[in-house]
Motif scaffolding. Structure first.
Motif, PDB file in Angstrom:
ATOM      1  N   ALA A 148       0.922  -1.275  -0.023  1.00 46.76           N
ATOM      2  CA  ALA A 148      -0.063  -0.003   0.032  1.00 46.76           C
ATOM      3  C   ALA A 148       0.980   1.399  -0.032  1.00 46.76           C
ATOM      4  O   ALA A 148       0.693   2.339  -0.545  1.00 46.76           O
ATOM      5  N   GLU A 149       1.999   1.303   0.725  1.00 49.62           N
ATOM      6  CA  GLU A 149       2.897   2.577   0.825  1.00 49.62           C
ATOM      7  C   GLU A 149       3.439   2.989  -0.788  1.00 49.62           C
ATOM      8  O   GLU A 149       3.686   3.915  -0.711  1.00 49.62           O
ATOM      9  N   GLU A 150       3.632   1.917  -1.413  1.00 46.47           N
ATOM     10  CA  GLU A 150       4.264   2.182  -2.797  1.00 46.47           C
ATOM     11  C   GLU A 150       3.490   1.558  -3.803  1.00 46.47           C
ATOM     12  O   GLU A 150       4.160   1.548  -5.005  1.00 46.47           O
ATOM     13  N   GLN A 151       2.243   1.544  -3.677  1.00 42.95           N
ATOM     14  CA  GLN A 151       1.431   0.918  -4.502  1.00 42.95           C
ATOM     15  C   GLN A 151       1.351   1.731  -6.007  1.00 42.95           C
ATOM     16  O   GLN A 151       1.519   2.760  -5.939  1.00 42.95           O
ATOM     17  N   VAL A 152       1.499   1.036  -7.070  1.00 40.64           N
ATOM     18  CA  VAL A 152       1.488   1.471  -8.367  1.00 40.64           C
ATOM     19  C   VAL A 152       0.570   0.719  -9.069  1.00 40.64           C
ATOM     20  O   VAL A 152       0.319  -0.432  -9.132  1.00 40.64           O
ATOM     21  N   LEU A 153      -0.499   1.300  -9.507  1.00 40.21           N
ATOM     22  CA  LEU A 153      -1.691   1.002 -10.475  1.00 40.21           C
ATOM     23  C   LEU A 153      -1.316   1.076 -11.919  1.00 40.21           C
ATOM     24  O   LEU A 153      -0.765   2.021 -12.347  1.00 40.21           O
ATOM     25  N   ALA A 154      -1.867  -0.069 -12.800  1.00 42.46           N
ATOM     26  CA  ALA A 154      -2.061   0.094 -14.326  1.00 42.46           C
ATOM     27  C   ALA A 154      -3.429  -0.245 -14.843  1.00 42.46           C
ATOM     28  O   ALA A 154      -3.930  -1.099 -14.035  1.00 42.46           O
ATOM     29  N   ASP A 155      -3.752   0.266 -15.950  1.00 39.14           N
ATOM     30  CA  ASP A 155      -4.827  -0.161 -16.568  1.00 39.14           C
ATOM     31  C   ASP A 155      -4.697  -1.017 -17.594  1.00 39.14           C
ATOM     32  O   ASP A 155      -4.343  -0.487 -18.873  1.00 39.14           O
TER      33      ASP A 155
END
Length: 283
Positions: A148-155
Motif C-alpha cells: 500500500a505504501e508504494e502501490q502502483v496501478l496500471a490499466d
C-alpha cells in the motif's frame, strides 16, 4: 443458438464439480477458475485447450525481465510486454461480446473486458514473481503492484498504462461523483474477481433475452461460490420458468420463499404465488 456453444451435460457436471472444489480450496487458483468458466461457456474448450491457455500464461511470464525492480518497474515491464509487444488491450466493442469475459478467448483475441485483461496481467506477473493483485475501482478494474505504501496501478484495458494518482481520482469521480477513498485501493482476492466476472456474464445475458442459457449457467456457477446472496436462487428460479422448466422453477421458488419467510412473510407470500402460477403452467 449462436456460438459459443455450451458443453454436453456430462462435461458440464464435471466442470461444475471442479469449479466448486477449486472455489472452496485453501488457495483458489484464479486462472483455473476463469478457464473453468470458459469451458462452461464454450464446449469447444477441452482439457487440451485449458492446458494450452495455462502454458501460454507461463510462456508470457518467461518473456518478462528477471525481477525488473520495484512496483513501477514491474508495471512498466508488463505494459511493454503485454500491451506494447503482444497487443493486449480493450475497446468499447468488447463490452458487447461474451468472449470478452472468457479467459481463453481473451488470450486468443488479445481483447477483453478490463477485469479479464487484468487477470492476464495478474497471472503473468504472479508467475514471474511480482507482488500483484487486482483492484476493483468503482466502474473499472485495474491491477496493483507493491504494498500500500508504494502501490502502483496500471490499466490493462488501456494497454497497461501506468496510472498517476490524478488518473485514479478522475476514474473514481467519473464513476461515482465522489472522492477516492483508500478502501477502494484494497486488493481483490481471487473469489471476488470471479464473482465480478460472473456478474458481468449475467449482465451481458440479461440484455439479451434470447441468451437465457448463458444467464442460467452464469447464476448456477455463482451459486457454487462459497458465499453468495440468497437472491441468486430467486434469479435461477425465474430463469427456469422463463425457459419452460416450470416444475423445477416452482420448486426453486418455494425453497426461496422458505428462506425469505423467516424475515419477510409478505415477500414470501408473493414468491409462493409465483410458484403456484408456474405450476399452473404445467396443466
Amino acid at each position: 443458438m449462436r456460438p459459443p456453444y455450451p458443453p454436453p451435460p456430462e462435461r458440464s457436471a464435471e466442470l461444475r464439480r471442479r469449479f466448486a472444489d477449486e472455489a472452496r480450496s485453501e488457495r483458489p487458483d484464479l486462472s483455473t477458475l476463469c478457464l473453468l468458466v470458459g469451458a462452461e461457456a464454450d464446449g469447444a474448450l477441452d482439457e487440451a485447450g485449458i492446458d494450452a491457455a495455462q502454458i501460454e500464461l507461463d510462456e508470457l511470464a518467461g518473456r518478462l525481465p528477471f525481477r525488473p525492480g520495484g512496483p513501477r518497474s514491474w508495471a512498466v515491464a508488463l505494459r511493454e510486454l503485454l500491451g506494447d509487444r503482444c497487443g493486449f488491450r480493450g475497446s468499447a466493442a468488447d463490452y458487447r461480446r461474451l468472449e470478452s469475459s472468457l479467459l481463453h478467448e481473451v488470450l486468443r483475441r488479445r481483447r477483453g473486458l478490463p477485469i479479464l485483461l487484468s487477470v492476464v496481467w495478474m497471472e503473468v506477473a504472479r508467475r514471474a514473481g511480482a507482488h500483484v493483485y487486482g483492484v476493483a475501482l468503482p466502474g473499472h478494474f485495474v491491477v496493483g503492484f507493491g504494498d500500500a505504501e508504494e502501490q502502483v496501478l496500471a490499466d490493462p484495458f488501456d494497454g497497461g498504462r501506468v496510472l498517476s494518482a490524478g488518473d485514479v481520482e478522475l476514474m473514481v469521480a467519473g464513476a461515482t461523483g465522489a472522492a477516492l477513498h483508500p478502501s477502494m485501493l484494497a486488493p481483490a482476492d481471487p473469489l471476488e474477481v470471479v464473482v465480478r466476472i460472473l456478474n458481468n456474464v449475467r449482465a451481458w445475458a440479461a440484455a439479451r433475452p434470447e441468451r437465457s442459457d448463458v444467464a442460467l449457467w452464469g447464476v448456477e456457477l455463482s451459486l457454487l461460490m462459497p458465499s453468495h446472496p440468497a437472491r441468486l436462487r430467486y434469479e435461477r428460479a425465474q430463469l427456469l420458468v422463463r425457459r419452460g422448466d416450470f416444475a423445477a422453477g416452482a420448486a426453486e421458488l418455494e425453497a426461496y420463499a422458505e428462506v425469505v419467510g423467516a424475515v419477510d412473510e409478505g415477500a414470501a407470500a408473493k414468491v409462493r404465488g409465483q410458484a403456484h402460477a408456474a405450476r399452473a403452467m404445467l396443466n
